[in-house]
Scaffold this active site. Sequence first.
Site, PDB file in Angstrom:
ATOM      1  N   ALA A 132      -1.012  11.164  -4.189  1.00  0.00           N
ATOM      2  CA  ALA A 132       0.366  10.658  -4.282  1.00  0.00           C
ATOM      3  C   ALA A 132       0.358   9.390  -5.120  1.00  0.00           C
ATOM      4  O   ALA A 132       0.262   8.279  -4.595  1.00  0.00           O
ATOM      5  CB  ALA A 132       0.932  10.371  -2.890  1.00  0.00           C
ATOM      6  N   TRP A 176      -5.961   2.668  -5.158  1.00  0.00           N
ATOM      7  CA  TRP A 176      -5.431   1.843  -6.244  1.00  0.00           C
ATOM      8  C   TRP A 176      -4.530   0.722  -5.710  1.00  0.00           C
ATOM      9  O   TRP A 176      -3.536   0.364  -6.336  1.00  0.00           O
ATOM     10  CB  TRP A 176      -4.664   2.689  -7.273  1.00  0.00           C
ATOM     11  CG  TRP A 176      -5.472   3.771  -7.889  1.00  0.00           C
ATOM     12  CD1 TRP A 176      -5.307   5.116  -7.736  1.00  0.00           C
ATOM     13  CD2 TRP A 176      -6.606   3.607  -8.750  1.00  0.00           C
ATOM     14  NE1 TRP A 176      -6.267   5.799  -8.433  1.00  0.00           N
ATOM     15  CE2 TRP A 176      -7.077   4.905  -9.070  1.00  0.00           C
ATOM     16  CE3 TRP A 176      -7.281   2.495  -9.274  1.00  0.00           C
ATOM     17  CZ2 TRP A 176      -8.181   5.110  -9.892  1.00  0.00           C
ATOM     18  CZ3 TRP A 176      -8.378   2.706 -10.099  1.00  0.00           C
ATOM     19  CH2 TRP A 176      -8.814   3.998 -10.392  1.00  0.00           C
ATOM     20  N   ALA A 216       0.844  -1.195   0.000  1.00  0.00           N
ATOM     21  CA  ALA A 216       0.000   0.000   0.000  1.00  0.00           C
ATOM     22  C   ALA A 216       0.876   1.241   0.000  1.00  0.00           C
ATOM     23  O   ALA A 216       1.442   1.623   1.034  1.00  0.00           O
ATOM     24  CB  ALA A 216      -0.923  -0.008   1.217  1.00  0.00           C
ATOM     25  N   GLY A 223     -14.541  -6.427 -36.218  1.00  0.00           N
ATOM     26  CA  GLY A 223     -15.586  -6.427 -35.201  1.00  0.00           C
ATOM     27  C   GLY A 223     -15.440  -7.546 -34.193  1.00  0.00           C
ATOM     28  O   GLY A 223     -15.807  -7.392 -33.018  1.00  0.00           O
ATOM     29  N   GLY A 275       4.338   2.507 -12.198  1.00  0.00           N
ATOM     30  CA  GLY A 275       5.121   3.585 -12.798  1.00  0.00           C
ATOM     31  C   GLY A 275       4.735   3.741 -14.251  1.00  0.00           C
ATOM     32  O   GLY A 275       4.955   2.842 -15.066  1.00  0.00           O
ATOM     33  N   GLN A 278      -0.734  -8.866 -48.023  1.00  0.00           N
ATOM     34  CA  GLN A 278       0.550  -8.296 -47.629  1.00  0.00           C
ATOM     35  C   GLN A 278       0.420  -7.284 -46.501  1.00  0.00           C
ATOM     36  O   GLN A 278       1.277  -7.216 -45.617  1.00  0.00           O
ATOM     37  CB  GLN A 278       1.220  -7.646 -48.844  1.00  0.00           C
ATOM     38  CG  GLN A 278       2.637  -7.152 -48.562  1.00  0.00           C
ATOM     39  CD  GLN A 278       3.217  -6.400 -49.739  1.00  0.00           C
ATOM     40  OE1 GLN A 278       2.773  -5.302 -50.056  1.00  0.00           O
ATOM     41  NE2 GLN A 278       4.191  -7.003 -50.414  1.00  0.00           N
ATOM     42  N   GLU A 334      10.330  -5.091  -9.198  1.00  0.00           N
ATOM     43  CA  GLU A 334       8.973  -4.689  -9.565  1.00  0.00           C
ATOM     44  C   GLU A 334       8.836  -4.450 -11.061  1.00  0.00           C
ATOM     45  O   GLU A 334       7.929  -4.982 -11.710  1.00  0.00           O
ATOM     46  CB  GLU A 334       8.581  -3.425  -8.803  1.00  0.00           C
ATOM     47  CG  GLU A 334       7.179  -2.944  -9.161  1.00  0.00           C
ATOM     48  CD  GLU A 334       6.774  -1.677  -8.438  1.00  0.00           C
ATOM     49  OE1 GLU A 334       5.615  -1.256  -8.588  1.00  0.00           O
ATOM     50  OE2 GLU A 334       7.614  -1.084  -7.732  1.00  0.00           O
ATOM     51  N   PRO A 357      -4.665   9.290  -2.871  1.00  0.00           N
ATOM     52  CA  PRO A 357      -5.372  10.160  -3.810  1.00  0.00           C
ATOM     53  C   PRO A 357      -4.514  11.284  -4.378  1.00  0.00           C
ATOM     54  O   PRO A 357      -4.687  11.678  -5.535  1.00  0.00           O
ATOM     55  CB  PRO A 357      -6.528  10.704  -2.961  1.00  0.00           C
ATOM     56  CG  PRO A 357      -6.812   9.611  -1.977  1.00  0.00           C
ATOM     57  CD  PRO A 357      -5.471   9.030  -1.645  1.00  0.00           C
ATOM     58  N   GLN A 398      -7.632  -4.516 -34.370  1.00  0.00           N
ATOM     59  CA  GLN A 398      -7.838  -3.973 -35.709  1.00  0.00           C
ATOM     60  C   GLN A 398      -7.882  -5.080 -36.754  1.00  0.00           C
ATOM     61  O   GLN A 398      -8.735  -5.073 -37.657  1.00  0.00           O
ATOM     62  CB  GLN A 398      -6.712  -2.983 -36.042  1.00  0.00           C
ATOM     63  CG  GLN A 398      -6.870  -2.276 -37.374  1.00  0.00           C
ATOM     64  CD  GLN A 398      -8.009  -1.267 -37.365  1.00  0.00           C
ATOM     65  OE1 GLN A 398      -8.397  -0.773 -36.309  1.00  0.00           O
ATOM     66  NE2 GLN A 398      -8.551  -0.968 -38.531  1.00  0.00           N
TER      67      GLN A 398
END
Length: 387
Positions: free
Chosen positions: A137, A164, A131, A348, A372, A285, A248, A135, A344
């Site tokens: 930072a 988060w 943790a 669809g 990050g 192609q 990390e 908000p 792409q």
Amino acid sequence: MSTTHALPRSLSSEQRAFVTALRDFARRECGTREQRDALAAEAGGPHAPSLYARLAELGWLGVCLPEAYGGSGGGMTDACLFLRETSRGLLPAGGFITSVITAKAYERFGSEAQCKAAIGGAVAGQVLSIAMSEPDAGSDVAALRCRAERTPDGGWLVNGHKTWISNAHLAEHILLVARTGASGAKHQGLTMFHVPAATPGIGIRPIETMGGHEVNDVFFTDLRLPADAVVGTADRAWTQLMAGLNAERLFLAANMLGLAERILDDTVAYVRGREQFGRPVGSFQALRHRLADLATEIECARLLVFDVAAACDAEPGKLFPREASMAKLKATETARHAALEGMQMMGGYGYATEYDMERHLRAAVVSTVYGGTSEIQRDIIGKSYGL
């Protein structure tokens, strides 16, 4: 076009056998869309507890953790192999990254009791969480304001709001970074704390995202911790956090490398089978060249990730801030590009939940933000050249 993804040439026979076992496990446990849907229904996010428990039984969750606490004692290359293959195999083991990142911090700075609880728990299948963000930072972590104050009995009283926070709702232990000093630069006066998740005073509220329940607001209200809850040295958390950057960023890079490879696999399979104007669309192609470029970028990311992992294994005590940031930047941006290209080329159907591509896109896009942002990684790389 073959999508058999290469392994680092320097791997030992044991490491190659490990990769084979991981691939077999992934095919067996979630090789079909029906299996993946069932696991997703159980999880409500990218972490399925039942599957995670089986990974623990196999001893794989301790792949790079010390043998003294039940791990295998492997290195960064072993961890990257695990992350690459579980991601490419779409194994919903989302608790692993936060757990292994947090466990590595305990390995470097934790007391014996803390290591037994946190690292031993991670090896056994418990989830760990760290943790830091608040908000106000996020990228500027040193601006955090969650505060831990000394109590008359020598313990600590914690109040503040973290946001988060990945996997806090699953965690048995939370590694909290709080402000303990008021003077000096903002990077000073930060301390790490070992917090069992069941400690009174913790409130967890889910943040619903496109990927389901994965991140959380965490509230600390008059949370009381004993004196020995400090991980490492009080007021030195910033230095301690810097020591973990190799791990990390490299772990996140390996995870996204695996996803990029899976996206390429799925895209190639689709364009081989999809016909328009009387022939497979992959024979045109325009698509062949886009896939060639994408495969080349993924191969570049693979070489970079495993080269940095090998460097970290060769010099375990050395920091590689430039190289680790390059690996994170390259792998996450490549995964995002791959997902957009795959969508792409599938037209669809790339948006349809019938296929995995829309899930891939959700997972890839956010990878350039967490751990990050790409902008922060570029800034770190630029500063490493004296700029």
